[in-house]
Design a protein around this motif. Sequence first.
Motif, PDB file in Angstrom:
ATOM      1  N   ASP A 146       0.874  -1.162   0.000  1.00  0.00           N
ATOM      2  CA  ASP A 146       0.000   0.000   0.000  1.00  0.00           C
ATOM      3  C   ASP A 146       0.915   1.215   0.000  1.00  0.00           C
ATOM      4  O   ASP A 146       1.592   1.500   0.998  1.00  0.00           O
ATOM      5  CB  ASP A 146      -0.902  -0.006   1.239  1.00  0.00           C
ATOM      6  N   HIS A 147       0.943   1.940  -1.097  1.00  0.00           N
ATOM      7  CA  HIS A 147       1.893   3.033  -1.242  1.00  0.00           C
ATOM      8  C   HIS A 147       1.490   4.294  -0.482  1.00  0.00           C
ATOM      9  O   HIS A 147       2.184   5.309  -0.565  1.00  0.00           O
ATOM     10  CB  HIS A 147       2.130   3.328  -2.722  1.00  0.00           C
ATOM     11  N   LEU A 148       0.402   4.208   0.282  1.00  0.00           N
ATOM     12  CA  LEU A 148       0.076   5.281   1.219  1.00  0.00           C
ATOM     13  C   LEU A 148       0.667   5.028   2.593  1.00  0.00           C
ATOM     14  O   LEU A 148       0.563   5.874   3.477  1.00  0.00           O
ATOM     15  CB  LEU A 148      -1.452   5.432   1.335  1.00  0.00           C
ATOM     16  N   GLU A 149       1.294   3.869   2.749  1.00  0.00           N
ATOM     17  CA  GLU A 149       1.889   3.498   4.033  1.00  0.00           C
ATOM     18  C   GLU A 149       3.414   3.563   3.918  1.00  0.00           C
ATOM     19  O   GLU A 149       4.047   2.659   3.366  1.00  0.00           O
ATOM     20  CB  GLU A 149       1.443   2.093   4.429  1.00  0.00           C
ATOM     21  N   PRO A 150       4.022   4.617   4.429  1.00  0.00           N
ATOM     22  CA  PRO A 150       5.479   4.774   4.283  1.00  0.00           C
ATOM     23  C   PRO A 150       6.278   3.577   4.771  1.00  0.00           C
ATOM     24  O   PRO A 150       7.291   3.209   4.167  1.00  0.00           O
ATOM     25  CB  PRO A 150       5.779   6.033   5.105  1.00  0.00           C
ATOM     26  N   ASP A 151       5.855   2.960   5.865  1.00  0.00           N
ATOM     27  CA  ASP A 151       6.605   1.812   6.385  1.00  0.00           C
ATOM     28  C   ASP A 151       6.608   0.658   5.392  1.00  0.00           C
ATOM     29  O   ASP A 151       7.630  -0.032   5.230  1.00  0.00           O
ATOM     30  CB  ASP A 151       6.015   1.345   7.715  1.00  0.00           C
ATOM     31  N   GLN A 152       5.481   0.429   4.722  1.00  0.00           N
ATOM     32  CA  GLN A 152       5.422  -0.637   3.723  1.00  0.00           C
ATOM     33  C   GLN A 152       6.316  -0.321   2.528  1.00  0.00           C
ATOM     34  O   GLN A 152       6.988  -1.201   1.982  1.00  0.00           O
ATOM     35  CB  GLN A 152       3.980  -0.848   3.254  1.00  0.00           C
ATOM     36  N   VAL A 153       6.328   0.936   2.121  1.00  0.00           N
ATOM     37  CA  VAL A 153       7.149   1.316   0.964  1.00  0.00           C
ATOM     38  C   VAL A 153       8.632   1.224   1.310  1.00  0.00           C
ATOM     39  O   VAL A 153       9.442   0.743   0.508  1.00  0.00           O
ATOM     40  CB  VAL A 153       6.773   2.724   0.465  1.00  0.00           C
ATOM     41  N   ARG A 154       8.998   1.660   2.505  1.00  0.00           N
ATOM     42  CA  ARG A 154      10.398   1.543   2.918  1.00  0.00           C
ATOM     43  C   ARG A 154      10.822   0.074   3.011  1.00  0.00           C
ATOM     44  O   ARG A 154      11.951  -0.281   2.623  1.00  0.00           O
ATOM     45  CB  ARG A 154      10.608   2.251   4.257  1.00  0.00           C
ATOM     46  N   ALA A 155       9.922  -0.771   3.496  1.00  0.00           N
ATOM     47  CA  ALA A 155      10.241  -2.202   3.566  1.00  0.00           C
ATOM     48  C   ALA A 155      10.436  -2.784   2.169  1.00  0.00           C
ATOM     49  O   ALA A 155      11.310  -3.625   1.944  1.00  0.00           O
ATOM     50  CB  ALA A 155       9.136  -2.951   4.307  1.00  0.00           C
ATOM     51  N   LEU A 156       9.623  -2.333   1.227  1.00  0.00           N
ATOM     52  CA  LEU A 156       9.761  -2.764  -0.166  1.00  0.00           C
ATOM     53  C   LEU A 156      11.126  -2.364  -0.719  1.00  0.00           C
ATOM     54  O   LEU A 156      11.838  -3.190  -1.326  1.00  0.00           O
ATOM     55  CB  LEU A 156       8.648  -2.118  -1.005  1.00  0.00           C
ATOM     56  N   VAL A 157      11.523  -1.122  -0.514  1.00  0.00           N
ATOM     57  CA  VAL A 157      12.810  -0.645  -1.026  1.00  0.00           C
ATOM     58  C   VAL A 157      13.970  -1.365  -0.344  1.00  0.00           C
ATOM     59  O   VAL A 157      14.957  -1.740  -0.996  1.00  0.00           O
ATOM     60  CB  VAL A 157      12.928   0.882  -0.853  1.00  0.00           C
ATOM     61  N   ASP A 158      13.842  -1.603   0.950  1.00  0.00           N
ATOM     62  CA  ASP A 158      14.888  -2.349   1.659  1.00  0.00           C
ATOM     63  C   ASP A 158      15.031  -3.758   1.082  1.00  0.00           C
ATOM     64  O   ASP A 158      16.150  -4.284   0.959  1.00  0.00           O
ATOM     65  CB  ASP A 158      14.563  -2.443   3.148  1.00  0.00           C
ATOM     66  N   ARG A 159      13.912  -4.362   0.720  1.00  0.00           N
ATOM     67  CA  ARG A 159      13.965  -5.704   0.119  1.00  0.00           C
ATOM     68  C   ARG A 159      14.678  -5.675  -1.225  1.00  0.00           C
ATOM     69  O   ARG A 159      15.522  -6.541  -1.514  1.00  0.00           O
ATOM     70  CB  ARG A 159      12.549  -6.253  -0.037  1.00  0.00           C
ATOM     71  N   ILE A 160      14.359  -4.690  -2.056  1.00  0.00           N
ATOM     72  CA  ILE A 160      15.045  -4.567  -3.344  1.00  0.00           C
ATOM     73  C   ILE A 160      16.546  -4.377  -3.125  1.00  0.00           C
ATOM     74  O   ILE A 160      17.381  -4.996  -3.794  1.00  0.00           O
ATOM     75  CB  ILE A 160      14.462  -3.394  -4.161  1.00  0.00           C
ATOM     76  N   ASP A 161      16.880  -3.535  -2.172  1.00  0.00           N
ATOM     77  CA  ASP A 161      18.283  -3.276  -1.848  1.00  0.00           C
ATOM     78  C   ASP A 161      19.005  -4.581  -1.491  1.00  0.00           C
ATOM     79  O   ASP A 161      20.086  -4.885  -2.023  1.00  0.00           O
ATOM     80  CB  ASP A 161      18.331  -2.290  -0.677  1.00  0.00           C
ATOM     81  N   ARG A 162      18.391  -5.369  -0.618  1.00  0.00           N
ATOM     82  CA  ARG A 162      19.014  -6.626  -0.195  1.00  0.00           C
ATOM     83  C   ARG A 162      19.117  -7.627  -1.334  1.00  0.00           C
ATOM     84  O   ARG A 162      20.162  -8.248  -1.548  1.00  0.00           O
ATOM     85  CB  ARG A 162      18.202  -7.271   0.939  1.00  0.00           C
ATOM     86  N   GLU A 163      18.037  -7.813  -2.044  1.00  0.00           N
ATOM     87  CA  GLU A 163      17.964  -8.873  -3.048  1.00  0.00           C
ATOM     88  C   GLU A 163      18.717  -8.547  -4.326  1.00  0.00           C
ATOM     89  O   GLU A 163      19.129  -9.455  -5.063  1.00  0.00           O
ATOM     90  CB  GLU A 163      16.510  -9.190  -3.376  1.00  0.00           C
ATOM     91  N   GLN A 164      18.908  -7.257  -4.613  1.00  0.00           N
ATOM     92  CA  GLN A 164      19.523  -6.861  -5.879  1.00  0.00           C
ATOM     93  C   GLN A 164      20.870  -6.167  -5.683  1.00  0.00           C
ATOM     94  O   GLN A 164      21.303  -5.398  -6.542  1.00  0.00           O
ATOM     95  CB  GLN A 164      18.559  -5.958  -6.666  1.00  0.00           C
ATOM     96  N   ASP A 165      21.500  -6.437  -4.575  1.00  0.00           N
ATOM     97  CA  ASP A 165      22.838  -5.890  -4.307  1.00  0.00           C
ATOM     98  C   ASP A 165      22.881  -4.373  -4.450  1.00  0.00           C
ATOM     99  O   ASP A 165      23.785  -3.806  -5.071  1.00  0.00           O
ATOM    100  CB  ASP A 165      23.871  -6.532  -5.249  1.00  0.00           C
ATOM    101  N   GLY A 166      21.871  -3.731  -3.898  1.00  0.00           N
ATOM    102  CA  GLY A 166      21.856  -2.272  -3.886  1.00  0.00           C
ATOM    103  C   GLY A 166      21.558  -1.635  -5.226  1.00  0.00           C
ATOM    104  O   GLY A 166      21.938  -0.482  -5.442  1.00  0.00           O
TER     105      GLY A 166
END
Length: 313
Positions: free
Chosen positions: A81-101
């Motif tokens: 839900d892109h109205l929830e900052p915590d969910q969006v930050r968690a999404l970006v953190d996942r991309i960061d981890r899984e795709q080597d930044g």
Amino acid sequence: MINETQEQLPLAGRVALVAGATRGAGRAIAVQLGTAGATVYVTGRTTRVKVSEVGRSTETIEETAELVTAAGGTGIAVPTDHLEPDQVRALVDRIDREQDGRLDVLVNDVWGGEHLIGGSFGKKTWDIALADGLRMLELGVKTHLITSHAALPLLTRRPGGLVVEVTDGTTAYNGTHYRENLFYDLAKNAPIRMAFGLAKELADTGGTAVSVSPGWLRSEQMLAHFGVTEDNWRDATKKLPDFGISESPVYVGRAVAALAADPERARWNGQSLDSGQLARAYGFTDADGSRPDSWGFMLAKEADPDVRVEDYR
């Protein structure tokens, strides 16, 4: 061999986030990025176990991810839900981890406000339900800001990132036409300005930000509205001849994929673009081989009511 692979899959090794990829333009953009070889994170609120307020259970982010993978890329569905900052930050953190930044492309396509519009076009602002109007601004503006705020620190780690703000209308059209509902008008003009501002902020990283608008989009919801499918959509022109200028979601998908694969895309930085314009620049067509120019047609018809749809396909 490397050159051949790059030609066939110009986005191989690239990572994209398509925010709002459940259906319509977002789904098509994700699939076309996958067709070009990208790893694509697709987000939205409708999953196989939960339906968003849009109320369409027939399109899900899991299905979009599967279509991306079937097209030749790697699709990864992440309910967000892109109205929830915590969910969006968690999404970006996942991309960061899984795709080597790595994050190369951010597509802000979150909307889902059609159900709030019904019958409100042409009404005075004070005659529109305030809650519906403010919800449009949340869905079409606030979501984009939250997503950019969270994702751009990752995207800017490498030079040359691309941000695409998907909207309805271009500067050439929206700049001189009121969209007949103040809330909708604001929601669809804001992404154009966001792209303009982000272009300035990304310049020192070699990044590019643009807004892209499809023309009259034959989304799943639009087809349902006319009671047709993509196979027989021309039947709707019997009721409304101008529907003949419409375009499939594939068209805007190919537009964004072409931008992402263009090493010289910085020439578009800050601009308001549309699928027909980009088709002429990059040489691609819609799924049926045509090259519709919806916005050109609408502007031309104001000057000449007898203008033919056929001259703009």
